[in-house]
Design a protein around this motif. Structure first.
Motif, PDB file in Angstrom:
ATOM      1  N   ILE A 178       0.865  -1.183   0.000  1.00  0.00           N
ATOM      2  CA  ILE A 178       0.000   0.000   0.000  1.00  0.00           C
ATOM      3  C   ILE A 178       0.899   1.229   0.000  1.00  0.00           C
ATOM      4  CG2 ILE A 178      -1.732   1.295   1.296  1.00  0.00           C
ATOM      5  CD1 ILE A 178      -2.742  -1.368   2.418  1.00  0.00           C
ATOM      6  N   ILE A 179       0.813   2.029  -1.066  1.00  0.00           N
ATOM      7  CA  ILE A 179       1.686   3.190  -1.217  1.00  0.00           C
ATOM      8  C   ILE A 179       0.832   4.431  -1.470  1.00  0.00           C
ATOM      9  CG2 ILE A 179       3.590   1.796  -2.094  1.00  0.00           C
ATOM     10  CD1 ILE A 179       2.848   2.797  -4.907  1.00  0.00           C
ATOM     11  N   ASP A 180       1.443   5.607  -1.277  1.00  0.00           N
ATOM     12  CA  ASP A 180       0.698   6.849  -1.533  1.00  0.00           C
ATOM     13  C   ASP A 180       1.467   7.828  -2.420  1.00  0.00           C
ATOM     14  OD1 ASP A 180       2.592   7.724   0.296  1.00  0.00           O
ATOM     15  OD2 ASP A 180       1.153   8.049   1.922  1.00  0.00           O
ATOM     16  N   GLU A 181       2.475   7.308  -3.152  1.00  0.00           N
ATOM     17  CA  GLU A 181       3.189   8.124  -4.131  1.00  0.00           C
ATOM     18  C   GLU A 181       3.216   7.356  -5.457  1.00  0.00           C
ATOM     19  OE1 GLU A 181       6.941   9.641  -2.872  1.00  0.00           O
ATOM     20  OE2 GLU A 181       6.170  10.350  -0.934  1.00  0.00           O
ATOM     21  N   LYS A 182       2.572   7.944  -6.443  1.00  0.00           N
ATOM     22  CA  LYS A 182       2.342   7.265  -7.723  1.00  0.00           C
ATOM     23  C   LYS A 182       3.618   6.821  -8.403  1.00  0.00           C
ATOM     24  CE  LYS A 182      -0.437   7.776 -11.931  1.00  0.00           C
ATOM     25  NZ  LYS A 182      -1.339   8.688 -12.699  1.00  0.00           N
TER      26      LYS A 182
END
Length: 440
Positions: A55-59
């Motif tokens: 789960i990441i939050d930087e494309k």
């Protein structure tokens, strides 16, 4: 992808890690960020080490076409929402705990008491922050019958955020004191923030366990006009009453209850010998008793659990070395806990007392005043052999011995180690007094 879809993935892969160095096969990696790290940078490595999803939050860190990457707006928020979704799968009682001092000890005592009857899930160590609380919630399993969740705070709004994920069915505040003033701004800020647990419990018509002997907590509860309260304390009017019998050096106390699952009209008085140092732990004991009785644990089971609880992690711990007996409370320190420790040490029926005290951190503009208050309190006791450690204590006006840091203390011990003393060791974790027991 919404949180329900992510939760379905979690159900198939029910292990979450936030540490790319620890990636169990089939687990989910959550890319959290800190002041000096960005978990997004380690997502690929985590997948390579065994994680099934990241789960990441930087494309920029998501590989096109690789469905193992789950891109979200904020990984930490998603982590907490995932934990809340998991918590909502269970209808078990969830006890929420916060407070300035005694959170972890109370959590452990309550868990020990409840474990006499239930399969208990509780916060490990002091994982009570934004990352630790979700981790704890995700650890709830179908076999668990009750949960005890500790919540910490250092800034306004911290508890308000945490309770929305924990969703406690009942709870307590251990106490409120002058700690983290740099973050809270004032003692009133501490009360408001800790009181956010009361706000949640009141809004959901939940049960409050209240230390009736604490004026601040009583006032906070009265302001919110609670309908459901079970009280404990040293007052005769409390549902569970108790008093200190002795501290020689471990706490022995008496307790009785006139209204909670105990015989009427003449309740039995029970005496409990604990392994805990500190008369201030009476309140923590009584809280555990009140909660245990409410959930149907018998007085005999409660007493057994409290008598056999042995503290660890440098909290109210008595350690005997070849040379001295040490009262180790070196995990944390603030003005209220420091005063309680000193006052208790003064009451202890032992000889050759010595205190090694370290700076109290995060007090902001109040730091100088609060450290001087500690020194002034020490002057009123019979503790004459005092070593003060740290830059804040260095600034105080006193004839007590001062050391700039832990290295100076170690050097002195190497030259002139104290012998045959009872030594109180207390300070904020950053002062590293926990390194001293092995040398004393």
């Amino acid at each position: 992808m919404d949180i329900q879809e992510i939760y379905k993935i979690y159900q198939a892969h029910p292990v979450v890690t936030t540490d790319s160095r620890n990636c169990p096969e089939g687990s989910i990696f959550v890319a959290l960020k800190g002041a000096s790290f960005d978990g997004n940078k380690f997502a690929e490595a985590a997948l390579g080490k065994g994680c099934s999803y990241a789960i990441i939050d930087e494309k920029e860190y998501a590989k096109v076409g690789d469905e193992r990457y789950i891109l979200v707006e904020d990984a930490l928020v998603t982590y907490k929402e995932l934990a809340r979704e998991h918590r909502r799968q269970f209808s078990i009682p969830v006890i929420g705990i916060t407070g300035t001092n005694g959170k972890t000890t109370s959590k452990e005592l309550i868990s020990a008491v409840l474990a006499e009857k239930f399969n208990v899930h509780h916060t490990e160590a002091n994982y009570n922050n934004d990352v630790g609380v979700p981790r704890t919630l995700l650890g709830i399993r179908p076999e668990h019958e009750i949960a005890v969740i500790e919540m910490g705070a250092s800034h306004p709004g911290d508890i308000e955020k945490l309770v929305t994920y924990v969703e406690p069915t009942c709870g307590l505040i251990t106490n409120v004191g002058r700690a983290h003033l740099q973050g809270f701004g004032s003692f009133e800020g501490v009360k408001r923030t800790k009181g956010e647990l009361y706000d949640y419990l009141k809004a959901h018509d939940s049960l409050l366990f209240l230390n009736e002997s604490n004026p601040d907590l009583t006032e906070m509860a009265e302001q919110r006009e609670f309908d459901r309260i079970i009280t404990y304390g040293q007052d005769d009017t409390a549902d569970v009453q108790g008093n200190v019998v002795s501290c020689a050096p471990c706490l022995k106390f008496e307790w009785q209850s006139s209204s909670l699952n105990t015989p009427h009209p003449s309740p039995t008085t029970y005496e409990v010998q604990t392994h805990l140092i500190g008369s201030y732990n009476l309140d923590n004991m009584l809280a555990a008793i009140a909660i245990g009785l409410h959930f149907g644990v018998t007085p005999q089971q409660i007493n057994y659990a409290l008598e056999n609880y042995v503290p660890h992690n440098n909290r109210s711990q008595l350690t005997e070395t070849a040379h001295n007996k040490l009262i180790v409370d070196a995990y944390n320190a603030n003005p209220s806990s420091m005063a309680a420790a000193i006052e208790n040490f003064q009451l202890m029926e032992v000889e050759n007392k010595m205190a090694i005290l370290g700076d109290m951190r995060e007090l902001g503009d109040a730091s100088a005043e609060e450290h001087q208050k500690v020194v002034d309190l020490l002057k009123t006791t019979d503790i004459r052999n005092v070593w003060l450690v740290g830059e804040e204590f260095e600034k105080t006006k006193t004839d007590f011995r001062k050391f700039h840091d832990i290295d100076g203390v170690k050097a002195e011990i190497a030259l002139h180690r104290p012998e045959n003393h009872y030594i109180l060791i207390k300070g904020s974790n950053g002062i590293k007094l926990f390194e001293l027991p092995a040398l004393l």
